[in-house]
Design an enzyme around this catalytic site. Structure first.
Site, short mmCIF file in Angstrom:
data_model
loop_
_atom_site.label_atom_id
_atom_site.label_comp_id
_atom_site.label_asym_id
_atom_site.label_seq_id
_atom_site.Cartn_x
_atom_site.Cartn_y
_atom_site.Cartn_z
CG ASP A 540 -2.18 0.83 1.44
OD1 ASP A 540 -2.38 1.72 -0.21
OD2 ASP A 540 -2.54 1.43 2.47
CG ASP A 855 -3.45 1.20 8.04
OD1 ASP A 855 -3.23 0.88 8.97
OD2 ASP A 855 -3.76 2.47 7.98
CG ASP A 859 -4.45 -1.62 3.42
OD1 ASP A 859 -5.36 -1.57 2.62
OD2 ASP A 859 -3.69 -1.17 3.40
#
Length: 1284
Positions: A540, A855, A859
């Site tokens: 991410d 995260d 996520d």
């Protein structure tokens, strides 16, 4: 009640129903993702095994009496063997019932087609969540006269839904509309309270603590242990008492250690339960104070932080929906993230600026995941805890601050916020985490199927050796038949060595311990070897930055002189520390913080712009910029603070990273390599004048290769999955090296279509392909979207691809996402559900071993979908002052003058001292690896102070105390004493070599791995440790295989020739083998990842050719030495085949050769670089092999008279002894050469670093034409400032 149970051949949305081939009338419908299958059972009145063995004993008794009456003495003696066989069969039946639930169920229960008649049910849990269990079916009538049929499995209750006809998890009021929640006023009568209490139970976590003997009995009845006890019994029957006792003692000690660790973990888990604090509950129309463990769903409560300086911190006792008022909570106990979270009530915007955010979202200005929670809630909308977590207070979290709502419908008596209880007990978020830790039953070992198949492979050789031995010994009528059958059984059982379960567990346990030292915690240990097989790494990304500042008024430079107040006359290094090591923030365009820091910062002339510190213009008009990558808050116990910064100077040739620090002069002095000569005199003179003196220091951090570059060079495909805009994502991906070619972006030709969840995407109207196109970021090149396979591959071969969320939604509608996803390098504007779809596609349809780093709160779906999910959580920082406390500036000005440096940003009369030097940074303090929110990586400082870092600040460990006392005597401290002190400190910190138990706050519910560190460095740590564990496991299999083959040969061919080892000799061999296995299982991984990859499985040509080749060389070595010894040994010294052990030349030579072969096997098959440290650097293993080889030479050449007799050996004649030493060296060299040749000729395959490279044959290309001759190697520099 139960209809058509025998016709259920489908799979529900959340639970599995068996296929037609597996269908049984006893299977009940199920809708629960935690379970796979439920079978209804009814208890048998009498167990089947009793009906089987009772007649067998009667028949045996009648037969024995008959033989006794008719004087059939031979039959009478054989009858006792029949009795042993019956007893053995019954013991085996009892053990099988203990080991296998299905076997036990068959003997004690029978299938039941009617739920009303079922007494038990057999529950199969979902994958990796536990084994099958037989639980009782419970029936009860609730207070409201409703009958309930249910069962409890792993602290969860599953109830039968009469209307839908299936079992489902006990429902809690978590899916009502927000309007219904807003109208709640609590339970109106005591009857309803009692009904709720009976339905949902008390709000407690009941963690059972079994007795030691019960846990030990469970361990001792495990299949491996029982099998090894059986093998030990066989060795006892062959008169190997010492060896048997040693082996049995080793097994029992290992099992006892396991039991002690389990009991310790259970005690710690019980101690982690925070007492449920009493709070006000609105019941029966009035407010009453109720204990926290008496809460039930539907209660309306008053929740908030208690007032008063001595009040305890409020811990939320259950999951609650906030109805009125706002709260700031810390959810570290659930996610590990210590950043406070803002909680808003039902009907209010998700944050104070949500109204503006909603308008921004409509205009397309809000990026990524921010859109999800940018608007308020509709009263008709049903609650979704995953989506609406900003409205929910989770159990176990701490309320840091609350603001009551004076206009609330119900006014709370203590000024708290109004909330309604949703879930209690083990169904709360904290309860689920506790349950995951409590019932994480996956064995810490390698793949069980690989272990079984490998044992079957060895079993083939063992059976062949046993058959060979049996065939030849039966030809001799004088051989003892009991000994013949005993040796045949021993040959077969030798394929499972006693140390197998221990060694397979030690390899993973060592990795768990190593990762925990790096603040990486794992809830599913079996995934560690999987991390060594990762092919694609997904990350991410966000672009958020944080900034902090500090400035001082007057400075004395390192060279000395008067106090300088004009900052422009200071060196760039001093100004850098003044400008960056501070605690100011920008709010509404204004600097906010300590007034003294604010004035000092402004005096430097620096400014803050877009999250960076910018210096005044230089002569050329260019500016130096400084980015704070990580801040270590001031600690009153440490008396210092520090920051890690990145300096971008236009005049410099490269970007520099610095560690800057401030603190008490006496504290900073300890960390300076070259302090100024008048350092102490200056700071003491200013302190004597009543001034507050602060010392400044800095150190340049050496440049280190970024973690992403290391991953790419190590043959990993890198993929970025972000919610940011496509242009931002492409720029970041290019700067990080994820994309190294021109990029095309797949997006909508018009207004972007907002991404939706996967199910909604399939139902949305289908647009034509012409509404989507490929376009470069500069919009100079535009290509139409084509779904033709050949054209897409040609496109991916020439360009790097970026797919936006709307483009992915269109591909999903066209059922083409499985083909496009593996070809793309960047995914932008993706919703959380799309992130999960990408990982599932890469894992299931593309067949890749995936890693997702993101995260732990945003996520979750993608982290759980990956093989290796890593939730990155920022390390906990020093907590800010509590609400209502005095400001930091006031606190520091009120401190006595002698407390120099107690607060870096404070000053007395403005007199300051700056000392510039190079720090000896300690881990976790000045030079710890860290990042800002931008995720930039900074290398760690000097190692060796891990134990100190683990201790609480200000607390001295036992080792440090010992050294301190020793220093007072005036004696020097040797390196050995320092190492001993470090070991004592490590033990005192709880790091005693055992795997630490996961605790709430360490592990995140989001993923199997939780990294309490910033940046993606933990990804490389986990992959390195995973590769090391995988390699260690595979080399253990190879070593065990060679030892087992050698043992099978020794017990067959050599037994035929009357060769027998001594009891002490076998004990020495077992002891050395266990020690060597322990050493290699604790081998450390290398510092950097290699492009070469380990073999993912045992079953490959390399493994089998290596084992067979080495076995052939060792066998030749043994046979040659045996024949040579047999030729010169006198005939009268020959060993009787079934006689007692007597030392002679032949068995002495055979034992020496076996000892040499064992050392050679461990030394040759130790993998070493490029995955683990080399044999020379693995000092324990290298020394063990070295000293073992020296012992072999001493015993063979008989250099020390009388030494051989201690080992039950006879001296070897010198011509043969010299040949044995020479042949031992030749055997080792040949095996080493064979092993290294196979490693070079049969390396593990490297996965493609670009998705299209998996289709090179289809494109008619070769790897050379791609420009990547060495897969995974690129020269593109990476900039991790954009990666999180």
């Amino acid at each position: 009640m139960v209809k058509n149970l025998n016709k259920l051949h489908r799979r529900d949305a959340l639970g599995e129903i068996e296929s037609p081939a597996q269908s049984m009338a006893s299977a009940a419908r199920l809708q629960a993702k935690e379970l796979r299958r439920v079978e209804l059972l009814i208890a048998r009145p009498n167990a089947i095994d009793r009906a089987i063995f009772a007649p067998a004993y009667l028949i045996w008794t009648f037969g024995m009496l008959s033989n006794l009456v008719f004087a059939k003495w031979d039959a009478l003696s054989r009858g006792w063997y029949h009795l042993y066989a019956i007893i053995g069969a019954q013991i085996l039946c009892v053990l099988l019932k203990q080991w296998f639930v299905d076997f036990r169920t068959y003997f004690t229960h029978q299938p039941c087609a009617q739920l009303r008649a079922a007494t038990h049910c057999k529950v199969t849990a979902a994958d990796y969540t536990g084994a099958k269990e037989v639980v009782a079916v419970q029936r009860r009538t609730l207070e409201d006269q409703i009958s309930e049929t249910s069962f409890e499995f792993r602290k969860q209750r599953f109830c039968w839904n009469e209307e839908l006809g299936h079992f489902e998890k006990l429902r809690f009021p978590t899916q009502e509309t927000f309007g219904e929640y807003s109208k709640k006023s609590g339970h109106g009568t005591d009857t309803r309270v009692a009904a709720a209490l009976e339905k949902w139970g008390n709000n407690v976590f009941e963690v059972p603590l079994p007795e030691f003997k019960d846990l030990l009995m469970e361990q001792l009845l495990a299949p491996f242990f029982v099998f090894q006890v059986f093998s030990v019994g066989l060795w006892c029957l062959d008169d190997y008492m010492y060896y048997s006792v040693f082996t049995l003692g080793m097994l029992v000690m290992f099992e006892c250690t396991t039991v002690f660790q389990r009991m310790r973990n259970l005690r710690e888990l019980r101690s982690l339960q925070t007492p449920k604090q009493a709070l006000f509950v609105h019941r029966c129309g009035k407010w009453d104070k109720v204990p926290g463990d008496a809460l039930v769903p539907g209660d309306v409560v008053s929740i908030g932080r208690p007032s008063g300086a001595s009040a305890d911190t409020r811990v939320v006792p259950a999951d609650m929906l906030l109805l009125a008022g706002t709260c700031i909570v810390e959810e570290a106990v659930l996610t590990g993230e210590s950043t406070p979270q803002w909680k808003t009530p039902v009907g209010a915007p998700a944050d104070p600026s949500a109204a503006a955010s909603g308008a921004a979202a409509a205009a397309g200005e809000v990026e990524g995941d921010e859109v999800a929670e940018s608007v308020g809630v509709d009263p008709k909308t049903h609650l979704n805890i995953k989506r609406d977590r900003a409205l929910v207070l989770f159990g176990g979290t701490k309320v840091l601050q609350h603001t009551p709502d004076a206009t609330a419908r119900l006014r709370t008596p203590d000024g708290g916020c109004l909330a309604v209880v949703l879930r209690t007990g083990f169904e709360t978020a904290q309860g689920r985490l506790m349950r995951m830790i409590l019932f994480s039953t996956q064995r810490v070992t390698a793949n069980n199927w690989e272990v079984g198949l490998f044992i079957l492979f060895l079993l083939v050789f063992a059976i062949a050796a046993s058959a060979y031995f049996l065939y030849h010994t039966l030809q001799d009528p004088e051989r003892d038949r009991f000994k013949i059958y005993l040796h045949c059984t021993m040959i077969i059982t030798a394929v499972v060595p006693p140390e197998l379960p221990m060694e397979l567990s030690m390899a993973v346990n060592a990795s768990l311990l190593a990762l925990s030292r790096k603040a990486v915690f794992c809830t599913e240990p079996f995934r560690i070897p999987i991390a060594g097989k990762v092919e694609v790494c997904c990350f991410d990304k966000t672009g958020t930055l944080t900034s902090d500042n500090m400035v001082l008024e007057g400075v004395i430079p390192p060279a000395g002189g008067p106090l300088l107040k004009d900052v422009s006359t200071l060196s760039a290094g001093i100004v850098r520390v003044l400008a960056a090591c501070q605690s100011l923030i920008t709010l509404d365009g204004q600097l906010v913080g300590d007034p003294l820091e604010k004035v000092a910062f402004q005096s430097t002339g620096w400014s803050q712009s877009e999250g960076k510190l910018v210096a005044p213009k230089q002569g050329s008009g260019q500016r130096t910029t400084l980015t704070i990558l990580r801040r270590f808050h001031f600690s009153s116990s440490l008396k210092r603070m520090s920051c890690v910064v990145k300096v971008e100077d236009p005049a410099a040739t490269e970007i520099e990273h610095w560690v800057i620090a401030k603190g008490a002069p006496e504290v900073i002095l300890e960390r300076l390599e070259d302090p100024p000569a008048n350092y102490e005199e200056l700071y003491k003179s200013f302190a004597a004048q009543g001034a507050r003196v602060i010392a400044l220091a800095q150190k340049r951090v050496p440049k280190e290769e970024s973690s992403a570059m290391e991953l790419k060079n190590a043959s990993h495909q890198l993929v970025m999955i972000t919610g940011d805009a496509a242009l931002t994502a492409c720029h970041a991906a290019a700067s990080m090296g994820i994309t190294d070619r021109p990029t095309l972006i797949l997006s909508h030709t018009g207004v972007a279509v907002p991404p939706t969840d996967n199910s909604s995407a399939l139902k949305a109207p289908l647009e034509p392909d012409s509404h989507y196109h490929w376009q470069t970021p500069d919009e100079k090149t535009t290509l139409p979207l084509s779904l033709d396979r050949r054209q897409v591959l040609e496109l991916a071969a020439e360009w790097d691809l970026c797919i936006s969320g709307d483009g992915l939604q269109h591909l999903q509608q066209q059922r083409s996402e499985a083909f496009f996803i593996p070809l793309a390098q960047v995914f932008a504007r993706t919703a959380p559900e799309q992130k999960e779809l990408i990982l599932q596609t890469l894992r299931e349809k593309a067949g890749m071993t995936t890693l997702m780093c993101g995260d732990g709160t945003n996520d979750v779906g993608a982290l759980k979908a990956a093989h290796v999910g890593i939730a990155l959580l920022a390390p906990r920082e020093q907590k800010p002052p509590e609400a209502g406390s005095a400001p930091a500036a006031e606190a520091s000005t009120s401190a006595p003058a002698g407390d120099a440096g107690a607060r870096g940003g404070a000053a007395g009369r403005g007199n300051q001292l700056a000392v510039r030097g190079r720090g000896r940074g300690r881990k976790g303090e000045l030079t710890t690896a860290g990042r800002g929110t931008n995720g930039a990586i900074v290398p760690s400082g000097a190692p060796g102070d891990k134990a100190a870092a683990a201790k609480p600040p200000g607390k001295m460990g036992k080792g440090a105390e010992m050294l301190e006392k020793y220093k007072k005597t005036g004696k020097p401290i040797s390196p050995q004493m320092q190492r001993m002190a470090d070991a004592l400190d490590a033990m005192d910190s709880g790091n005693d070599g055992q795997v630490p138990m996961l605790k709430p706050g360490d592990a995140s519910m989001a993923s199997p791995f939780t990294a309490k560190a910033a940046g993606i460095m933990p990804c490389t740590d986990i992959i390195r440790q995973g590769r090391a564990t995988l390699v260690t496991t595979l080399q253990m299999f190879k070593i065990l295989g060679l030892i087992c083959l050698q043992t099978a040969y020794s017990l067959s061919v050599q037994y035929l020739q009357g060769i027998k080892m001594g009891d002490l000799q076998l004990t020495i061999m077992a002891f050395s083998s266990a020690g060597l296995f322990f050493v290699i299982s604790n081998a450390k991984p290398v510092a950097h990842l290699s492009p070469q990859r380990p073999h993912p499985t045992i079953f490959c040509a390399y493994t089998f050719l290596s084992i067979l080749g080495q076995f052939a060389m060792h066998t030749f070595f043994l046979v040659f030495c045996y024949n040579s010894a047999l030729a010169i040994m006198p005939k009268d010294e020959a060993q009787e085949p079934d006689g007692d052990f007597t030392p002679n030349l032949v068995n002495s030579v055979c034992w020496l050769v076996s000892f040499a072969v064992q050392l050679c096997t461990f030394a040759v098959n130790y993998q070493g670089e490029p995955f683990n440290i080399s044999l020379q650097r693995n000092r324990p293993l290298f020394r063990t092999v070295q000293y073992g080889g020296l012992l072999y030479i001493l015993l063979t050449l008989d250099l020390i008279p009388g030494l051989a007799s201690w080992f039950s050996l006879v001296p070897v004649p010198h011509p043969l002894a010299s040949q044995m030493v020479l042949l031992g060296a030749v055997d080792g060299i040949l095996c080493f050469t064979w092993e290294r040749m196979l490693r070079n000729l049969l390396p593990a395959l490297r996965p493609p670093i670009k998705g299209y490279m998996a289709h090179l044959k289809e494109l008619g290309r070769t790897p050379e034409t791609t420009g990547l001759l060495e897969p995974g190697i690129t020269s593109q520099p990476l900039d991790l400032d954009k990666l999180e």
